[in-house]
Design an enzyme around this catalytic site. Sequence first.
Site, PDB file in Angstrom:
ATOM      1  N   VAL B  14       0.834  -1.207   0.000  1.00 16.09           N
ATOM      2  CA  VAL B  14       0.000   0.000   0.000  1.00 16.09           C
ATOM      3  C   VAL B  14       0.867   1.254   0.000  1.00 16.09           C
ATOM      4  O   VAL B  14       0.589   2.213  -0.737  1.00 16.09           O
ATOM      5  CB  VAL B  14      -0.988  -0.005   1.190  1.00 16.09           C
ATOM      6  CG1 VAL B  14      -1.765   1.308   1.237  1.00 16.09           C
ATOM      7  CG2 VAL B  14      -1.952  -1.183   1.076  1.00 16.09           C
ATOM      8  N   LYS B 205     -13.823  -3.542  10.329  1.00 15.67           N
ATOM      9  CA  LYS B 205     -14.441  -2.521   9.475  1.00 15.67           C
ATOM     10  C   LYS B 205     -15.819  -2.136  10.017  1.00 15.67           C
ATOM     11  O   LYS B 205     -16.194  -0.960  10.018  1.00 15.67           O
ATOM     12  CB  LYS B 205     -14.517  -3.032   8.041  1.00 15.67           C
ATOM     13  CG  LYS B 205     -13.119  -3.207   7.430  1.00 15.67           C
ATOM     14  CD  LYS B 205     -13.134  -4.033   6.161  1.00 15.67           C
ATOM     15  CE  LYS B 205     -11.717  -4.227   5.634  1.00 15.67           C
ATOM     16  NZ  LYS B 205     -11.641  -5.257   4.579  1.00 15.67           N
TER      17      LYS B 205
END
Lengths: 437, 437
Positions: B14, B205
């Site tokens: 990332v 999440k």
Amino acid sequence: MKTINIGILGYGIVGAGVAKLLKEKQELLTSRIGAVLNLKTIADIDTKTDRGIDLGTTALVPDAQKIINDPDIDIIVETIGGETFAKEFILKALENRKHVVTANKALIAGFGNDLVNTARENQVDLAFEASCGGCMPIIKSLRESLVANNIKSMSGILNGTCNYILTKISNDGSEFEDALKQAQELGFAEAEPSLDIDGYDTAHKLAILNSLAHGIKINLKDIHVEGIRNITPVDIEFAKSFGYTIKLLAIGKMHENHVEARVHPTMIPDTNPLSHVEQSMNAIAIDGDATGQTMLYGHGAGMMPTASAVLSDIADIARNIICGIGGRVPILGYPEENIKSIPILPMEELYTRYYMRFEAQDNPGVLSKISGILGDNKISIESVHQKGRMDNGNVPIVMITHIAKEAWVQQALKQISSIDSVVGIPVIIRIEEIIQE
Amino acid sequence: MKTINIGILGYGIVGAGVAKLLKEKQELLTSRIGAVLNLKTIADIDTKTDRGIDLGTTALVPDAQKIINDPDIDIIVETIGGETFAKEFILKALENRKHVVTANKALIAGFGNDLVNTARENQVDLAFEASCGGCMPIIKSLRESLVANNIKSMSGILNGTCNYILTKISNDGSEFEDALKQAQELGFAEAEPSLDIDGYDTAHKLAILNSLAHGIKINLKDIHVEGIRNITPVDIEFAKSFGYTIKLLAIGKMHENHVEARVHPTMIPDTNPLSHVEQSMNAIAIDGDATGQTMLYGHGAGMMPTASAVLSDIADIARNIICGIGGRVPILGYPEENIKSIPILPMEELYTRYYMRFEAQDNPGVLSKISGILGDNKISIESVHQKGRMDNGNVPIVMITHIAKEAWVQQALKQISSIDSVVGIPVIIRIEEIIQE
């Protein structure tokens, strides 16, 4: 706590939705934004009809100038619609240094460049999230979330009326006229439905989104527009048998020196998530070069979904006012000096695949004649489908082409139409594949 | 033109994606934001491996403190992952009054409340769009676009590994272990897959999204979590025959005095747009009281989709820096003083419909015994399905219940498991209907 005063121009369905949210969600909005959003005044010629909303201290007046010229009002919401009064009032409001929020897609598509300039000159915001895709945060996504992406393509189902009618034809085998009538009875279509079913409403939205996606000036007039009047159950059945669905799509694509911008019925494979968007729902698929395929889905119209989008604009502007700033995000996503003028590809230059349906008298030579003309026009056929016989004894001949140029196709269709045993006007539906990454 | 200096902590997948966008999209980003986003320094223990990115003048250093303590750096991107160094570095960066952008869902879910407080005390931003749903703008939607909505419910497919495996079982009839192995071979699953397939990643999440949606403190520990290890092709086939699909869903719902927050395999009808989300794609459906059903869809992970979300956070912060402001939108969507503490409903208090599958020796009395126990526990049966015979000669008995309480169901299952002719552990899968508006 700071109070931000809001005025609404036009107390119709959307205006009433905005008023309802400002009134009924005042506590929620205050708790999130940290300021009071006070609906000070609503202007509408009709001050009598009860919209079922407790206005409390909010004034309902017949004269828009009472809002436009009120020095206490910070944000003006335009929900009149149309392009005459709405335009005049918005320009005046911007000149009076009011921030303006509108849901008026026709106005932004038609006169957006001028309105944006006026807003910029007066250092106020002009926001229009509700103009495209109802409650879907498509404008915020293009201006903010996708900021590091070059948008390769967008394709959207942006008109609920058309999608409702196409779903109806697909599910019930209705003819277009019957499906339209039903849609009108259920309130999904207007008595005067042309704006929707002939594709203009979708084109308005595409003009706006194409500008934001690609950093170009709003350009409505060069968008190719076709509606759904000619879609028949026969074509939908053929599409199904190939694993395809027919949707009215707004398509925008970026190329080296031009963009594509077109609205027309489109065959998409069942693997495309847009093919599952049914009834009056809207969706837009965006292919960014970093994100890959993404999609937003939601109600594209209606009182409260549209009002929700208007409120998101109001909240953005309110947050700027609280911070004492303006113009934090450029209105079209790019500062004016970086907005390019890129032409829209003329339709005849388009290359795509085509579904073609011809109605022919059952004459042994006709298939050969049609395929001969296609060949002469450099159009290569991927598959031919002939099955069944229509009520009038004619046979439908369906062909799927490889990628061909629109100009060749139009030329070929003209020649094929003049064959004696070909009846009526051939149907073509462009095919759109998912771009593989 | 203003220059905003950025440092990246962690030069893995990332981090490299973020560096790639900052380098290769510099012109695009400058033209949109009106400032130069300058990647000044990257820190990683591994300064040798070539990540294929031309770093130009950007320094690659082994010491994170070089970034954290650099007075010229405005924004720090944390892409280390994990909860030790990442937490320490972020806290230090916030205390040094750097804005922080992170994709670290485990950290935000586990320690978000503390991190948010530290950011607030130091008047800097902490942004984590990339922590949930990859490139889908779910956090921006909850904090900004849906500002006038009470979120009635959310349900999300938030883990690409699980969705890939479930799609595989569904399409090919693979057993779970084979599908997992294939997913690992193709890079869709980690060698140590528990975080994904046991549902913890999805729960991280959900903890974040539930906080933002409902204006409550982040609460990971009370979320009920089940993974997909026990999902079999048999259950997926039964689901299909009822018009249902099995997905690992994160479900968050608002009630009067509590919220629901649970992660488990769920049967959803084919009319739910989430049922068409296949392979490793993610999606989240949000039901706002103004918007009605909406959905976001996209890549939930991967180098460039995640980097795209990080860049949207960087752009937001950069736009604030240019305007000379901070804290424009509260980190959790509400100012701290308005964030409520609402408990998560204990799982045994849940009411929903259930799919139950029992494996029984073909004994005439067993159906009567099972249904007797269900009846004794107040569980009412909507339908019973018994068909075919398994390889071992046993028969699968499937029941769909009406709405029942989880505590009753667990009690009944315990009793049913103790019936002699019932083999193995009964399977239950909760059923989630679309909320009709």
